[in-house]
Design an enzyme around this catalytic site. Structure first.
Site, short mmCIF file in Angstrom:
data_model
loop_
_atom_site.label_atom_id
_atom_site.label_comp_id
_atom_site.label_asym_id
_atom_site.label_seq_id
_atom_site.Cartn_x
_atom_site.Cartn_y
_atom_site.Cartn_z
N CYS A 2 0.81 -1.21 0.00
CA CYS A 2 0.00 0.00 0.00
C CYS A 2 0.85 1.27 0.00
O CYS A 2 1.97 1.27 0.51
CB CYS A 2 -0.87 0.03 1.23
SG CYS A 2 -1.90 -1.41 1.41
N ARG A 27 5.55 -0.01 -6.11
CA ARG A 27 5.51 -0.83 -4.92
C ARG A 27 4.58 -2.03 -5.07
O ARG A 27 4.61 -2.94 -4.26
CB ARG A 27 5.05 0.02 -3.73
CG ARG A 27 6.03 1.11 -3.37
CD ARG A 27 5.40 2.12 -2.46
NE ARG A 27 5.07 1.56 -1.17
CZ ARG A 27 5.87 1.62 -0.11
NH1 ARG A 27 7.03 2.22 -0.19
NH2 ARG A 27 5.53 1.10 1.04
N TRP A 75 -2.86 -2.75 -1.62
CA TRP A 75 -2.39 -4.11 -1.93
C TRP A 75 -3.13 -5.01 -0.96
O TRP A 75 -2.88 -4.97 0.25
CB TRP A 75 -0.88 -4.19 -1.73
CG TRP A 75 -0.24 -5.44 -2.19
CD1 TRP A 75 0.01 -5.83 -3.48
CD2 TRP A 75 0.29 -6.50 -1.38
NE1 TRP A 75 0.65 -7.04 -3.51
CE2 TRP A 75 0.83 -7.47 -2.24
CE3 TRP A 75 0.36 -6.72 0.00
CZ2 TRP A 75 1.44 -8.65 -1.78
CZ3 TRP A 75 0.96 -7.88 0.46
CH2 TRP A 75 1.49 -8.82 -0.42
N ASN A 100 -2.00 2.20 5.82
CA ASN A 100 -1.05 1.15 5.44
C ASN A 100 -0.81 0.30 6.67
O ASN A 100 -0.73 0.82 7.78
CB ASN A 100 0.30 1.75 5.04
CG ASN A 100 0.27 2.31 3.64
OD1 ASN A 100 -0.76 2.32 2.99
ND2 ASN A 100 1.41 2.81 3.19
N GLY A 101 -0.65 -1.00 6.49
CA GLY A 101 -0.36 -1.88 7.62
C GLY A 101 -1.56 -2.77 7.92
O GLY A 101 -2.45 -2.94 7.07
N GLU A 482 19.74 -16.28 -6.57
CA GLU A 482 19.25 -14.96 -6.98
C GLU A 482 18.80 -15.01 -8.45
O GLU A 482 17.79 -14.41 -8.82
CB GLU A 482 20.34 -13.91 -6.73
CG GLU A 482 20.02 -12.50 -7.18
CD GLU A 482 18.76 -11.89 -6.55
OE1 GLU A 482 18.21 -12.44 -5.60
OE2 GLU A 482 18.30 -10.87 -7.09
N LYS A 486 15.01 -14.14 -9.72
CA LYS A 486 14.70 -13.14 -10.74
C LYS A 486 13.81 -13.75 -11.81
O LYS A 486 12.82 -13.17 -12.22
CB LYS A 486 15.97 -12.61 -11.42
CG LYS A 486 16.82 -11.64 -10.64
CD LYS A 486 16.23 -10.28 -10.42
CE LYS A 486 15.39 -10.23 -9.19
NZ LYS A 486 16.01 -10.11 -7.90
N GLU A 489 10.26 -14.42 -10.48
CA GLU A 489 9.53 -13.18 -10.15
C GLU A 489 8.93 -12.52 -11.38
O GLU A 489 7.79 -12.10 -11.35
CB GLU A 489 10.49 -12.16 -9.51
CG GLU A 489 10.73 -12.31 -8.05
CD GLU A 489 11.70 -11.25 -7.51
OE1 GLU A 489 11.43 -10.71 -6.45
OE2 GLU A 489 12.74 -10.97 -8.16
N HIS A 505 21.49 -35.77 -5.59
CA HIS A 505 20.64 -36.14 -4.44
C HIS A 505 19.18 -35.77 -4.68
O HIS A 505 18.43 -35.63 -3.73
CB HIS A 505 21.17 -35.46 -3.17
CG HIS A 505 22.56 -35.89 -2.81
ND1 HIS A 505 22.86 -37.19 -2.44
CD2 HIS A 505 23.73 -35.22 -2.81
CE1 HIS A 505 24.16 -37.28 -2.21
NE2 HIS A 505 24.72 -36.10 -2.44
N LYS A 604 7.03 -4.20 -3.79
CA LYS A 604 8.41 -3.76 -3.68
C LYS A 604 8.86 -3.72 -2.23
O LYS A 604 9.94 -4.15 -1.87
CB LYS A 604 8.54 -2.36 -4.30
CG LYS A 604 9.94 -1.77 -4.25
CD LYS A 604 10.85 -2.52 -5.19
CE LYS A 604 12.29 -2.08 -5.09
NZ LYS A 604 13.18 -3.12 -5.65
C1 G6P Z 1 10.20 -7.79 -1.52
C2 G6P Z 1 10.81 -7.28 -2.81
C3 G6P Z 1 12.19 -7.88 -3.01
C4 G6P Z 1 13.06 -7.62 -1.80
C5 G6P Z 1 12.40 -8.08 -0.50
C6 G6P Z 1 13.16 -7.58 0.72
O1 G6P Z 1 9.93 -9.14 -1.64
O2 G6P Z 1 9.98 -7.58 -3.91
O3 G6P Z 1 12.79 -7.33 -4.16
O4 G6P Z 1 14.28 -8.29 -1.96
O5 G6P Z 1 11.08 -7.55 -0.41
O6 G6P Z 1 13.07 -6.18 0.77
P1 G6P Z 1 14.15 -5.23 1.40
O7 G6P Z 1 13.64 -3.85 1.13
O8 G6P Z 1 14.16 -5.53 2.89
O9 G6P Z 1 15.46 -5.51 0.77
#
Ligand code: G6P
Length: 609
Positions: A2, A27, A75, A100-101, A482, A486, A489, A505, A604
Site C-alpha cells: 500500500c 511498490r 495491496w 497502510n499496515g 538470486e 529473478k 519473479e 541427491h 516492492k
Molecule cells: C520484496 C521485494 C524484493 C526484496 C524483499 C526484501 O519481496 O519484492 O525485491 O528483496 O522484499 O526487501 P528489502 O527492502 O528488505 O530488501
C-alpha cells in the site's frame, strides 16, 4: 504494498495526489483511490480497481478539485481487490482515512462498533479505524481523538485522516509502517515514501514510531507516543528528482540493471584508501564496535537474504569468525541464541521490511553487541534503529525485482568484511588485492552489460519453457539462487537453484530436454568439480547454458550454450556473475510479455507481515 499520499495547499491538490500515486505504483498494488474536500466543504471520493490510470480516467471525467486531500494505492491483505475495499474509507459523509499496515485485532473492534450501530461496507481491517475515530470525535478534536483510538489498535499502521469538520489540517500517525511529512512553502504533504513527493519537495520530516502529527498549510506539529509536543528534524532528500525517472529505457528494471556500474562506483566512493577500506565508512562508532565482534548474525528477506548468503562465505573466509544467515520471517518466530559479542547485521533495500525490523527488535531485546544495517534508504526505520548504517548508494529502485540494490549490497558487504577482517588477522596484501578488485568492478560490470545482445538472443530458448534449474558452487550458489528468484519473479517460469554438488541427491531426476540448466562458472578451485556435475546433466539430455570465465576450457557443443564472462577476481565473482542472470530474466520476461516492473502478486516494499 500500500501507498499513502496527502496534501494541503492553496492550489488544487488532486493532480499532486495523482502524481504521488503514480510514483508509488512500483511498490505493487491492486486498486487506488482519492478523497478531496471541495470548495463547498464536502468530501468527494473516487476509487477504482486496477491501475492508477483508471483512477485518473475517472477523475478526468469527473474532477475532484480541492485544497486538501488524501489518496492511496491498496495491496489487498483483508478482503479481495474491489472498489468497496479500496481506500479511502469513510465513516459518514465527513470523515475519510487511508491506512497502510494491518490492524490485527480488527475483528473484536468490528463486533463492538457494529453493536454501536456502525455499518460496515468493506471486508477490510481499515474500516474499524475510521468508525472508531468517528465515534471518538464526539469527545474532542481530530488529533486528540486519533491519539485516543490508536491505543486500542494492535498491529502496524500509518494513517492519514481527512476530516471535513477540521478542514485546515491533515492528521496522521505512524506505528510500524513508514510515514513522512513533505515540507513545502505555503503547502505541506504527507506520504508513506518520500519518492511520492519528490515532484513537490525535497525536504522531509520522518515520523518516529508512535508519533501523531497535525499538518496545516503553514504549520506542522508533532506529538510523540507520550503525547508530548516534539520537534523532529527536517532532512533534505539526497537523490535528484531525475533518478526516479525511466529515461529512454523501456522498463525501470532494465534502467536499473544498466545503472550498476555508476551506483557501485558511488557506493565505493570516499570509502577506499589507496589499498584498504577506510574505517570511517562504517560510522564513527565502527572502530570501537568491531574490536570485540566474535560472530555475525545476518537477517534479511528476498534478494537481500541472498546478499547475506554471499556475505557468509566472505566473512567466514576473510574474517574467520562464525556467521549465520536466516530469512527474517523464520528468525523472528523461533528461539535463537543471541550472544553479547554478536554483530547483528540486517540487509534491506527499503529499510522498512516488517519481518526484518521485527527480527532486529527482538534480537536487540536479547542483547547483542551492536546492530549494523546495510540499507539503501536514508532515514528508514532500519537505519534509525541500528547502531551503524552502511548506506548503499543505489538511488531509488523502482522495479519490484531487485537488481542494483543487490549488487550495491554485495559491494558494501565486501567492504564491511574487509574492515572486520583487518581486526581478525586478514593480511594487508589480501586486503589490497581485493580493494584493487573493487576498484575494477564498475568497468567489469560494464563489460558484462556489453554482452546484452548475446544474452537477449540466448533468452529465446527460455520463452516456451515451464521450468529451469540454476546451479552454482561456493559463492556462486547464492548467485544461482538470486538468478532463479529473478526468473520466477518476472517471467513466472518455475525456477529452482541448487548447489551443483547436490544434483545427484534429487534434482537430477527432473533433468530432460525440457529443463534448461543454467550455471555460473568462474575459474575457481571448484571449477573441476562443477564440470563433473555438468557432465551428469549432459548425460541425461539436459540443455546447458554456461556463463563461464574466458580461461575455463568449456566449449560450445550440441546441448551446451556458452557465454564468456570477462575474467574477474574470485572474491568479486558473485557481483559480476549476477548481472548476466539479471539480463537473462529481463529478456525472457519481455518475450513472455509480463508486467516486468510490477509482476503480479508481488510488492516492492513489504511493510506488513
Ligand atoms: C520484496 C521485494 C524484493 C526484496 C524483499 C526484501 O519481496 O519484492 O525485491 O528483496 O522484499 O526487501 P528489502 O527492502 O528488505 O530488501
Amino acid at each position: 504494498m500500500c501507498g499513502i499520499v496527502g496534501a494541503i495547499a492553496q492550489r488544487d491538490v488532486s493532480a499532486i495526489l495523482l502524481e504521488g500515486l503514480k510514483r508509488l505504483e512500483y511498490r505493487g498494488y491492486d486498486s487506488a483511490g482519492m478523497a478531496v474536500m471541495n470548495a463547498e466543504g464536502a468530501l468527494r471520493r473516487e476509487r477504482e480497481v486496477g491501475k492508477v490510470a483508471k483512477l485518473e480516467e475517472a477523475i478526468t471525467t469527473s474532477p475532484l478539485p480541492g485544497h486538501i486531500g488524501i489518496a492511496h494505492t491498496r495491496w489487498a491483505t483483508h478482503g479481495k481487490p474491489s472498489q468497496l475495499n479500496a481506500h479511502p474509507h469513510q465513516s459518514g459523509e465527513r470523515l475519510a482515512i487511508v491506512h497502510n499496515g494491518i490492524i490485527e485485532n480488527y475483528e473484536a473492534l468490528r463486533r463492538g462498533l457494529k453493536a454501536d450501530g456502525y455499518e460496515f461496507t468493506s471486508e477490510t481491517d481499515t474500516e474499524v479505524v475510521v468508525h472508531s475515530l468517528n465515534k471518538q470525535l464526539k469527545n474532542g478534536p481530530t488529533l486528540e481523538s486519533l491519539h485516543t483510538v490508536i491505543q486500542d489498535f494492535h498491529g502496524a499502521y500509518a494513517l492519514a485522516v481527512l476530516n471535513a469538520d477540521d478542514p485546515d489540517h491533515l492528521v496522521v500517525c505512524r506505528e510500524g509502517s513508514p510515514l513522512v511529512i513533505g515540507v513545502g512553502i505555503g503547502e505541506n504533504f504527507i506520504a508513506s515514501d518520500p519518492l511520492a513527493l519528490l515532484q513537490v519537495t525535497d525536504r522531509f520530516i520522518y515520523l518516529e514510531e508512535g508519533d501523531t502529527a497535525e499538518v496545516g498549510i503553514e504549520s506542522i506539529r508533532i506529538w510523540d507516543r507520550e503525547n508530548k509536543l516534539v520537534e523532529r528534524p527536517v532532512q533534505r532528500y539526497e537523490y535528484g528528482i531525475e533518478s526516479s525517472d525511466k529515461g529512454s529505457f523501456r522498463h525501470y528494471m532494465l534502467k536499473e540493471i544498466y545503472e550498476q556500474p555508476k551506483v557501485i562506483k558511488a557506493t565505493l566512493e570516499g570509502r577506499l584508501g589507496a589499498d584498504y577500506v577506510l574505517d570511517q565508512v562504517l560510522g564513527t562508532a565502527a572502530a570501537e564496535v568491531f574490536e570485540g565482534v566474535g560472530s555475525v548474525q545476518i537477517v534479511a528477506c528476498g534478494t537481500s537474504f541472498h546478499a547475506g548468503l554471499v556475505a557468509r562465505y566472505w566473512i567466514e573466509d576473510l574474517v574467520g569468525i562464525p556467521c549465520s544467515v536466516e530469512v527474517a520471517s523464520e528468525y523472528r518466530y523461533r528461539n535463537h541464541v543471541v550472544k553479547n559479542d554478536m554483530l547483528f547485521l540486517t540487509i534491506s533495500q527499503s529499510g522498512e521490511t516488517a519481518d526484518t525490523l521485527a527480527a532486529l527488535r527482538q534480537a536487540k531485546a536479547a542483547g547483542f553487541k551492536a546492530a549494523l544495517t546495510v540499507c539503501n534508504v536514508p532515514g528508514s526505520s532500519l537505519t534509525r534503529e541500528s547502531d551503524l548504517s552502511v548506506m548503499t548508494l543505489a538511488g531509488p529502485e523502482i522495479g519490484v525485482a531487485s537488481t542494483k540494490a543487490f549488487t550495491t549490497q554485495l559491494t558494501a558487504l565486501l567492504m564491511l568484511t574487509l574492515a572486520l577482517g583487518r581486526r581478525h588477522g586478514l593480511s594487508r596484501e589480501r586486503e589490497a588485492e581485493i580493494v584493487a578488485g573493487l576498484r575494477a568492478l564498475p568497468s567489469q560490470i560494464q563489460a558484462v552489460l556489453d554482452l546484452d545482445g548475446s544474452i537477449e538472443r540466448l533468452s529465446q530458448a527460455f520463452a516456451e519453457k515451464h521450468h529451469a534449474l540454476f546451479l552454482g558452487r561456493g559463492t556462486m550458489y547464492p548467485v544461482a539462487m538470486e538468478g532463479a528468484l529473478k526468473l520466477k519473479e518476472i517471467s513466472y517460469i518455475h525456477a529452482e537453484a541448487y548447489p551443483a554438488g547436490e544434483l545427484k541427491h534429487g534434482p537430477l531426476a527432473l533433468v530432460d530436454k525440457d529443463m534448461p540448466v543454467i550455471t555460473v562458472a568462474p575459474n575457481n578451485e571448484l571449477l573441476e568439480k562443477l564440470k563433473s556435475n555438468l557432465q551428469e546433466v549432459k548425460a541425461r539430455g539436459g540443455e546447458l547454458f554456461v556463463f563461464a570465465d574466458q580461461d575455463t576450457d568449456f566449449t560450445p557443443e550440441e546441448g551446451v550454450t556458452l557465454l564468456h564472462i570477462p575474467k574477474v577476481h574470485d572474491i568479486l565473482a558473485p557481483i559480476v556473475y549476477t548481472v548476466p542472470l539479471q539480463l537473462l530474466s529481463y529478456h525472457v520476461a519481455v518475450l513472455k510479455g509480463t508486467d516486468v516492473d510490477q509482476p503480479r502478486n508481488l510488492a516492492k516494499s513489504v511493510t506488513v507481515e
